[in-house]
Motif scaffolding. Structure first.
Motif, PDB file in Angstrom:
ATOM      1  N   ALA A  96       0.847  -1.195   0.000  1.00 44.11           N
ATOM      2  CA  ALA A  96       0.000   0.000   0.000  1.00 44.11           C
ATOM      3  C   ALA A  96       0.880   1.242   0.000  1.00 44.11           C
ATOM      4  O   ALA A  96       2.024   1.213   0.479  1.00 44.11           O
ATOM      5  N   THR A  97       0.354   2.320  -0.538  1.00 48.14           N
ATOM      6  CA  THR A  97       1.026   3.614  -0.465  1.00 48.14           C
ATOM      7  C   THR A  97       0.166   4.559   0.365  1.00 48.14           C
ATOM      8  O   THR A  97      -1.036   4.702   0.106  1.00 48.14           O
ATOM      9  N   ILE A  98       0.775   5.163   1.370  1.00 48.11           N
ATOM     10  CA  ILE A  98       0.084   6.093   2.269  1.00 48.11           C
ATOM     11  C   ILE A  98       0.489   7.506   1.898  1.00 48.11           C
ATOM     12  O   ILE A  98       1.674   7.850   1.912  1.00 48.11           O
ATOM     13  N   HIS A  99      -0.504   8.333   1.572  1.00 47.25           N
ATOM     14  CA  HIS A  99      -0.281   9.738   1.257  1.00 47.25           C
ATOM     15  C   HIS A  99      -0.780  10.584   2.429  1.00 47.25           C
ATOM     16  O   HIS A  99      -1.857  10.324   2.983  1.00 47.25           O
ATOM     17  N   CYS A 100      -0.021  11.598   2.776  1.00 44.04           N
ATOM     18  CA  CYS A 100      -0.394  12.543   3.835  1.00 44.04           C
ATOM     19  C   CYS A 100      -0.946  13.808   3.186  1.00 44.04           C
ATOM     20  O   CYS A 100      -0.252  14.444   2.380  1.00 44.04           O
ATOM     21  N   GLU A 101      -2.177  14.151   3.501  1.00 41.86           N
ATOM     22  CA  GLU A 101      -2.855  15.264   2.835  1.00 41.86           C
ATOM     23  C   GLU A 101      -3.419  16.263   3.856  1.00 41.86           C
ATOM     24  O   GLU A 101      -3.611  15.922   5.022  1.00 41.86           O
ATOM     25  N   PRO A 102      -3.706  17.492   3.431  1.00 43.78           N
ATOM     26  CA  PRO A 102      -4.204  18.507   4.369  1.00 43.78           C
ATOM     27  C   PRO A 102      -5.591  18.196   4.933  1.00 43.78           C
ATOM     28  O   PRO A 102      -6.425  17.572   4.279  1.00 43.78           O
ATOM     29  N   ALA A 103      -5.802  18.623   6.162  1.00 42.91           N
ATOM     30  CA  ALA A 103      -7.119  18.692   6.793  1.00 42.91           C
ATOM     31  C   ALA A 103      -7.197  20.046   7.483  1.00 42.91           C
ATOM     32  O   ALA A 103      -6.168  20.641   7.818  1.00 42.91           O
ATOM     33  N   HIS A 104      -8.405  20.545   7.688  1.00 33.56           N
ATOM     34  CA  HIS A 104      -8.578  21.859   8.326  1.00 33.56           C
ATOM     35  C   HIS A 104      -8.821  21.648   9.823  1.00 33.56           C
ATOM     36  O   HIS A 104      -9.950  21.469  10.273  1.00 33.56           O
ATOM     37  N   HIS A 105      -7.727  21.646  10.583  1.00 29.74           N
ATOM     38  CA  HIS A 105      -7.845  21.351  12.004  1.00 29.74           C
ATOM     39  C   HIS A 105      -6.752  22.081  12.766  1.00 29.74           C
ATOM     40  O   HIS A 105      -6.306  23.162  12.335  1.00 29.74           O
ATOM     41  N   TRP A 106      -6.248  21.543  13.859  1.00 28.35           N
ATOM     42  CA  TRP A 106      -5.195  22.119  14.679  1.00 28.35           C
ATOM     43  C   TRP A 106      -4.742  21.033  15.641  1.00 28.35           C
ATOM     44  O   TRP A 106      -5.229  19.903  15.578  1.00 28.35           O
ATOM     45  N   SER A 107      -3.842  21.358  16.542  1.00 26.06           N
ATOM     46  CA  SER A 107      -3.345  20.343  17.479  1.00 26.06           C
ATOM     47  C   SER A 107      -3.001  20.988  18.809  1.00 26.06           C
ATOM     48  O   SER A 107      -2.687  22.173  18.877  1.00 26.06           O
ATOM     49  N   ALA A 108      -3.062  20.182  19.865  1.00 26.16           N
ATOM     50  CA  ALA A 108      -2.611  20.590  21.202  1.00 26.16           C
ATOM     51  C   ALA A 108      -2.826  19.427  22.145  1.00 26.16           C
ATOM     52  O   ALA A 108      -3.824  18.706  22.038  1.00 26.16           O
TER      53      ALA A 108
END
Length: 356
Positions: A210-222
């Motif tokens: 499998a190939t895993i692609h990392c793509e944008p999401a509209h979120h944040w982190s903490a």
């Protein structure tokens, strides 16, 4: 760790989960999780959504929490909760997805077992005695999991990145964890021997066919009050012999731009795993959590033939009642003239063999 310190951490974690940690910007000049070059979504210290919406702050959090509009959830739900016993492997172009709970799902295809945002703990919290508590047991018992090959961790909020669960997975299954920039630092502090690959938006890696692609999401982190946006958040595209799967752990709709971009880049999807819960009140949550109508529109914009709804019915994070996402999803599908069988809100223990 003494109880007073745990309570401080719990308060910080709760504020971070609900408000984006905007109550107190970091007093640190650097980033404790990640150091790297400036980009269109990293300013050298923190990550951001390009042209996106900032999460609201502490005053707005208090305004929401004091509004008194929170619906009551049952202590345990549903009464007829399922507990799946998944096959060891699903081969070829068959595609099966089984709901564990919240955003934790088991994807089985082409002989691979992939677990998303695994949380098997009783609470989505930095403390074991307080914080959002699950109202259903995991739909697959931890000991009933098949061999796990890949774990996807979309971002570092406690309802998605559970270090205790990851440490258990490392000891039992030794999976490869794929996660956005900075989250590896958090994971390794609890599971130092875990195999981890970190990706930036637009990055990709291949593993086990499998190939895993990392793509944008509209979120944040903490994880607390002093690490706001120091680790990246993301969606994933899983490219398999059975077709492409689009997994979003958390996202605001953001005008649908990320969905459009994903379709343009990847050409549509056999299956999209989309959040449909934790969205009320809209004035507070819209920048970070889409509602079911937006999820249906996201499915359409991304070109997904089928979708499974998650992020509902396990942890009460926001105001809507436990079954409100089901009602809202049915209404949105009817309004869009999409057959209900194409977008299924999976319950814990429910398995779906996705048509091809």
């Amino acid at each position: 760790m003494d109880r007073r310190r745990i309570l401080r951490l719990l308060t910080a974690g709760a504020l971070a989960t609900l408000s984006g940690g905007a109550a107190a910007r970091s007093v640190f000049s650097g980033n404790r999780y990640y150091k790297g070059p400036v980009s269109d979504h990293f300013d050298g210290r923190v990550f951001f959504n390009p042209g996106g919406e900032e999460p609201l702050g502490f005053a707005d959090l208090m305004r929401w929490r004091l509004s008194g509009e929170r619906e009551t959830w049952p202590a345990r739900w549903p009464e007829d909760a399922l507990e799946a016993s998944p096959a060891a492997r699903v081969e070829g172009e068959s595609l099966r997805v089984t709901m564990v709970g919240h955003a934790t799902m088991l994807i089985q295809t082409a002989g691979l077992n992939i677990l998303t945002d695994p949380v098997f703990s009783e609470r989505a919290s930095p403390a074991s005695f307080a914080g959002p508590r699950r109202v259903n047991r995991p739909g697959i018992a931890f000991d009933a999991l098949p061999p796990i090959d890949i774990v996807l961790v979309s971002h570092n909020h406690y309802d998605h990145l559970d270090v205790d669960t990851l440490a258990r997975l490392a000891a039992r299954h030794d999976p490869l964890v794929v996660t956005p920039l900075g989250n590896d630092t958090i994971i390794r502090a609890r599971a130092p021997g875990m195999r981890i690959e970190v990706l930036d938006w637009g990055g990709a890696l291949s593993h086990g066919g499998a190939t895993i692609h990392c793509e944008p999401a509209h979120h944040w982190s903490a994880r607390g009050l002093t690490d706001r946006r120091m680790a990246l958040w993301a969606a994933f595209v899983i490219e398999t012999p059975a077709g492409k799967i689009y997994h979003i752990g958390d996202t605001g709709f953001g005008g649908g731009s990320n969905y459009r971009d994903a379709r343009e880049k990847h050409g549509g999807f056999r299956l999209a795993l989309l959040p449909i819960g934790a969205y009320e009140p809209r004035w507070f949550m819209s920048g970070q959590h889409q509602n079911p109508a937006e999820a249906v529109e996201g499915m359409r914009l991304a070109g997904a033939r089928f979708a499974a709804g998650h992020h509902w019915g396990t942890f009460q994070l926001t105001d809507e009642g436990i079954t409100r996402p089901l009602d809202a999803l049915r209404a949105a599908l009817a309004s869009s003239r999409i057959e209900p069988d194409r977008f299924r809100p999976l319950r814990p223990g429910e398995a779906w063999d996705v048509p091809d």
